[in-house]
Scaffold this motif. Structure first.
Motif, mmCIF file in Angstrom:
data_model
loop_
_atom_site.group_PDB
_atom_site.id
_atom_site.type_symbol
_atom_site.label_atom_id
_atom_site.label_comp_id
_atom_site.label_asym_id
_atom_site.label_seq_id
_atom_site.Cartn_x
_atom_site.Cartn_y
_atom_site.Cartn_z
ATOM 1 N N GLN A 296 48.364 40.127 36.304
ATOM 2 C CA GLN A 296 47.774 40.571 38.097
ATOM 3 C C GLN A 296 47.796 41.564 39.172
ATOM 4 O OE1 GLN A 296 45.958 36.749 38.669
ATOM 5 N NE2 GLN A 296 44.301 36.477 36.320
ATOM 6 N N LYS A 297 46.799 41.914 39.459
ATOM 7 C CA LYS A 297 46.727 42.712 40.833
ATOM 8 C C LYS A 297 46.863 41.772 41.815
ATOM 9 C CE LYS A 297 47.911 46.810 39.073
ATOM 10 N NZ LYS A 297 49.212 46.626 38.336
ATOM 11 N N PRO A 298 47.703 41.593 43.326
ATOM 12 C CA PRO A 298 47.272 41.062 43.835
ATOM 13 C C PRO A 298 46.107 41.292 44.972
ATOM 14 C CG PRO A 298 49.122 42.568 44.861
ATOM 15 C CD PRO A 298 48.589 42.798 43.065
ATOM 16 N N VAL A 299 45.108 40.645 44.986
ATOM 17 C CA VAL A 299 44.136 40.093 45.960
ATOM 18 C C VAL A 299 44.568 40.507 47.422
ATOM 19 C CG1 VAL A 299 41.907 38.864 45.949
ATOM 20 C CG2 VAL A 299 43.144 38.168 43.840
ATOM 21 N N GLU A 300 43.369 41.940 47.378
ATOM 22 C CA GLU A 300 43.807 41.365 48.768
ATOM 23 C C GLU A 300 42.880 40.832 49.592
ATOM 24 O OE1 GLU A 300 44.702 45.012 50.256
ATOM 25 O OE2 GLU A 300 45.689 44.883 48.797
ATOM 26 N N PRO A 301 43.267 40.064 51.234
ATOM 27 C CA PRO A 301 42.044 40.122 51.798
ATOM 28 C C PRO A 301 41.168 40.735 52.194
ATOM 29 C CG PRO A 301 44.199 40.396 53.137
ATOM 30 C CD PRO A 301 44.776 40.783 51.570
ATOM 31 N N GLY A 302 39.875 39.614 52.919
ATOM 32 C CA GLY A 302 39.049 40.220 52.974
ATOM 33 C C GLY A 302 39.285 40.567 54.240
#
Length: 156
Positions: free
Chosen positions: A45-51
């Motif tokens: 999984q790729k890191p989730v970008e913060p909002g």
């Protein structure tokens, strides 16, 4: 009443081994194929970008940068590194709520500093409105300062 106690010792040549567990006695479960690496999906999984308005997001960081440009007039350190900013909340529609305190309720800039914070945060592109909530609990103390601020003031 003096009784004599004797310890009886029994000598043996061998001890019988306990019975061993047998695999064929186990209840057989239906065979399931085991995945080679159960973390393979997680690791790929790729890191989730913060909002944008969440810590680490570009809008949040722009607000923090704006707060770092405001200096206490008596101490040569910015408000953020002094530990005067207790919270930064940004909604999806661009409303910023800043929770802050001052070094003391009798601070000479107690009336003007919250207004300056509101003005500077409102000027950040992407922020529609800003509110500053001035709180006195928990009270500020020097331990809330960042290490950079402590170093600047000779406290480290």
């Amino acid at each position: 009443m003096n009784e004599e106690r004797k310890i009886v010792v029994e000598e043996v040549d061998a001890v019988e081994a306990p019975p061993k567990a047998r695999v064929n006695e186990a209840v057989e479960a239906p065979a399931q194929e085991r995945k080679r690496d159960y973390l393979s999906g997680f690791l790929s999984q790729k890191p989730v970008e913060p909002g944008a308005g969440e810590p680490g997001g570009p809008l949040y960081e722009a607000v923090i940068d704006a707060l770092k440009e405001i200096y206490d007039p008596e101490i040569p350190v910015n408000l953020y590194d002094l530990g005067l900013i207790y919270g930064v909340d940004i909604t999806a529609n661009g409303h910023a709520a800043i929770t802050m305190t001052l070094t003391t309720p009798h601070c000479p800039v107690a009336e003007s500093m919250p207004g300056e914070v509101e003005l500077r945060v409102s000027a950040v592109p992407g922020i529609a409105t800003a509110d500053v909530n001035l709180v006195w609990d928990p009270p500020w103390d020097p331990q809330k300062m960042s290490d950079e601020a402590k170093l600047e003031l000779g406290m480290l």
